[in-house]
Design a protein around this motif. Structure first.
Motif, mmCIF file in Angstrom:
data_model
loop_
_atom_site.group_PDB
_atom_site.id
_atom_site.type_symbol
_atom_site.label_atom_id
_atom_site.label_comp_id
_atom_site.label_asym_id
_atom_site.label_seq_id
_atom_site.Cartn_x
_atom_site.Cartn_y
_atom_site.Cartn_z
ATOM 1 N N GLU A 134 -2.717 6.535 -3.664
ATOM 2 C CA GLU A 134 -3.530 5.320 -3.584
ATOM 3 C C GLU A 134 -2.826 4.143 -4.262
ATOM 4 N N ALA A 135 -2.199 4.386 -5.401
ATOM 5 C CA ALA A 135 -1.456 3.329 -6.096
ATOM 6 C C ALA A 135 -0.239 2.904 -5.273
ATOM 7 N N ARG A 136 0.438 3.853 -4.642
ATOM 8 C CA ARG A 136 1.583 3.523 -3.783
ATOM 9 C C ARG A 136 1.145 2.610 -2.638
ATOM 10 N N LYS A 137 0.027 2.910 -2.049
ATOM 11 C CA LYS A 137 -0.498 2.078 -0.965
ATOM 12 C C LYS A 137 -0.793 0.664 -1.464
ATOM 13 N N PHE A 138 -1.408 0.559 -2.639
ATOM 14 C CA PHE A 138 -1.707 -0.754 -3.210
ATOM 15 C C PHE A 138 -0.415 -1.532 -3.464
ATOM 16 N N ILE A 139 0.574 -0.881 -4.060
ATOM 17 C CA ILE A 139 1.850 -1.539 -4.359
ATOM 18 C C ILE A 139 2.504 -2.032 -3.066
ATOM 19 N N ASN A 140 2.464 -1.227 -2.037
ATOM 20 C CA ASN A 140 3.082 -1.607 -0.766
ATOM 21 C C ASN A 140 2.407 -2.800 -0.103
ATOM 22 N N PHE A 141 1.092 -2.916 -0.238
ATOM 23 C CA PHE A 141 0.361 -3.908 0.542
ATOM 24 C C PHE A 141 -0.219 -5.073 -0.250
ATOM 25 N N GLU A 142 -0.203 -5.018 -1.588
ATOM 26 C CA GLU A 142 -0.636 -6.175 -2.385
ATOM 27 C C GLU A 142 0.593 -7.034 -2.624
ATOM 28 N N LEU A 143 0.859 -7.913 -1.668
ATOM 29 C CA LEU A 143 2.103 -8.674 -1.656
ATOM 30 C C LEU A 143 2.141 -9.821 -2.651
ATOM 31 N N SER A 144 1.029 -10.123 -3.317
ATOM 32 C CA SER A 144 1.044 -11.207 -4.307
ATOM 33 C C SER A 144 1.684 -10.770 -5.614
ATOM 34 N N ASN A 145 1.830 -9.461 -5.806
ATOM 35 C CA ASN A 145 2.400 -8.929 -7.044
ATOM 36 C C ASN A 145 3.884 -8.640 -6.899
ATOM 37 N N GLN A 146 4.559 -8.620 -8.047
ATOM 38 C CA GLN A 146 5.934 -8.141 -8.162
ATOM 39 C C GLN A 146 5.880 -6.944 -9.104
ATOM 40 N N TYR A 147 6.726 -5.954 -8.876
ATOM 41 C CA TYR A 147 6.646 -4.705 -9.629
ATOM 42 C C TYR A 147 7.978 -4.329 -10.244
ATOM 43 N N MET A 148 7.933 -3.852 -11.481
ATOM 44 C CA MET A 148 9.069 -3.208 -12.129
ATOM 45 C C MET A 148 8.574 -1.834 -12.561
ATOM 46 N N LEU A 149 9.104 -0.801 -11.921
ATOM 47 C CA LEU A 149 8.618 0.554 -12.120
ATOM 48 C C LEU A 149 9.704 1.421 -12.734
ATOM 49 N N PHE A 150 9.406 2.050 -13.845
ATOM 50 C CA PHE A 150 10.292 3.030 -14.448
ATOM 51 C C PHE A 150 9.954 4.347 -13.748
ATOM 52 N N LEU A 151 10.729 4.644 -12.698
ATOM 53 C CA LEU A 151 10.329 5.655 -11.722
ATOM 54 C C LEU A 151 11.551 6.354 -11.138
ATOM 55 N N ARG A 152 11.448 7.650 -10.906
ATOM 56 C CA ARG A 152 12.528 8.393 -10.258
ATOM 57 C C ARG A 152 12.227 8.657 -8.784
ATOM 58 N N ASN A 153 10.979 8.940 -8.463
ATOM 59 C CA ASN A 153 10.593 9.306 -7.103
ATOM 60 C C ASN A 153 9.996 8.099 -6.390
ATOM 61 N N CYS A 154 10.754 7.516 -5.466
ATOM 62 C CA CYS A 154 10.293 6.320 -4.758
ATOM 63 C C CYS A 154 9.675 6.645 -3.408
ATOM 64 N N ASP A 155 9.433 7.931 -3.124
ATOM 65 C CA ASP A 155 8.825 8.311 -1.851
ATOM 66 C C ASP A 155 7.513 7.563 -1.646
ATOM 67 N N GLY A 156 7.346 7.022 -0.454
ATOM 68 C CA GLY A 156 6.110 6.333 -0.108
ATOM 69 C C GLY A 156 6.059 4.879 -0.519
ATOM 70 N N LEU A 157 7.118 4.365 -1.134
ATOM 71 C CA LEU A 157 7.163 2.954 -1.518
ATOM 72 C C LEU A 157 8.095 2.197 -0.573
ATOM 73 N N ASN A 158 7.707 0.990 -0.215
ATOM 74 C CA ASN A 158 8.525 0.142 0.643
ATOM 75 C C ASN A 158 9.582 -0.554 -0.203
ATOM 76 N N VAL A 159 10.703 0.116 -0.382
ATOM 77 C CA VAL A 159 11.787 -0.426 -1.201
ATOM 78 C C VAL A 159 13.006 -0.690 -0.329
ATOM 79 N N SER A 160 13.883 -1.542 -0.824
ATOM 80 C CA SER A 160 15.134 -1.853 -0.128
ATOM 81 C C SER A 160 16.308 -1.406 -0.980
ATOM 82 N N ASP A 161 17.498 -1.603 -0.460
ATOM 83 C CA ASP A 161 18.701 -1.287 -1.242
ATOM 84 C C ASP A 161 18.776 -2.106 -2.519
ATOM 85 N N GLN A 162 18.152 -3.275 -2.534
ATOM 86 C CA GLN A 162 18.190 -4.155 -3.707
ATOM 87 C C GLN A 162 17.137 -3.805 -4.748
#
Length: 133
Positions: free
Chosen positions: A87-115
């Motif tokens: 549920e949090a992954r879905k929120f992070i992906n679709f709440e575009l007004s926020n910027q995120y810095m995540l101390f995270l190893r598993n990025c499965d399910g997140l819309n991330v880029s090479d950058q």
């Protein structure tokens, strides 16, 4: 983006954090200062310049509900592997007004880029986020 960079001094260290994406995943070996960085962000968020910073970690109450309250925020989540569920992954992906810095190893399910991928580096009392190679 809320912040293209966050720069501050915390003697004897200087921090220069640059962001190229809405979601930044921070990695680094043990002892590179990830927890110290989180604690420094706790202090600088009290300034007008960085008041958009919202911090969450294992001590945060009702993380899922608190995350949903964030709009136009720079959201930092320490130990994100333990806190972020589907549920949090879905929120992070679709709440575009926020910027995120995540101390995270598993990025499965997140819309991330090479950058999105950064490593915390410590060199000569300067702490930076560098592109992961």
């Amino acid at each position: 983006m809320i912040y293209k960079s966050i720069t501050f001094q915390a003697d004897p260290f200087s921090y220069n954090l640059e962001f190229d994406d809405r979601i930044t995943l921070v990695g680094g070996d043990s002892g590179t200062g990830k927890t110290v960085l989180y604690e420094m962000l706790e202090d600088i968020r009290l300034t007008d310049e960085y008041k958009a910073i919202k911090l969450f970690n294992y001590r945060s109450d009702n993380f899922g509900e608190a995350l949903k309250q964030c709009k136009n925020s720079f959201v930092v989540v320490d130990n994100a592997d333990y806190l972020i569920d589907d549920e949090a992954r879905k929120f992070i992906n679709f709440e575009l007004s926020n910027q995120y810095m995540l101390f995270l190893r598993n990025c499965d399910g997140l819309n991330v880029s090479d950058q999105s991928f950064r490593i915390l580096k410590f060199d000569n009392n300067k702490i930076t986020l560098e592109e992961e190679l």
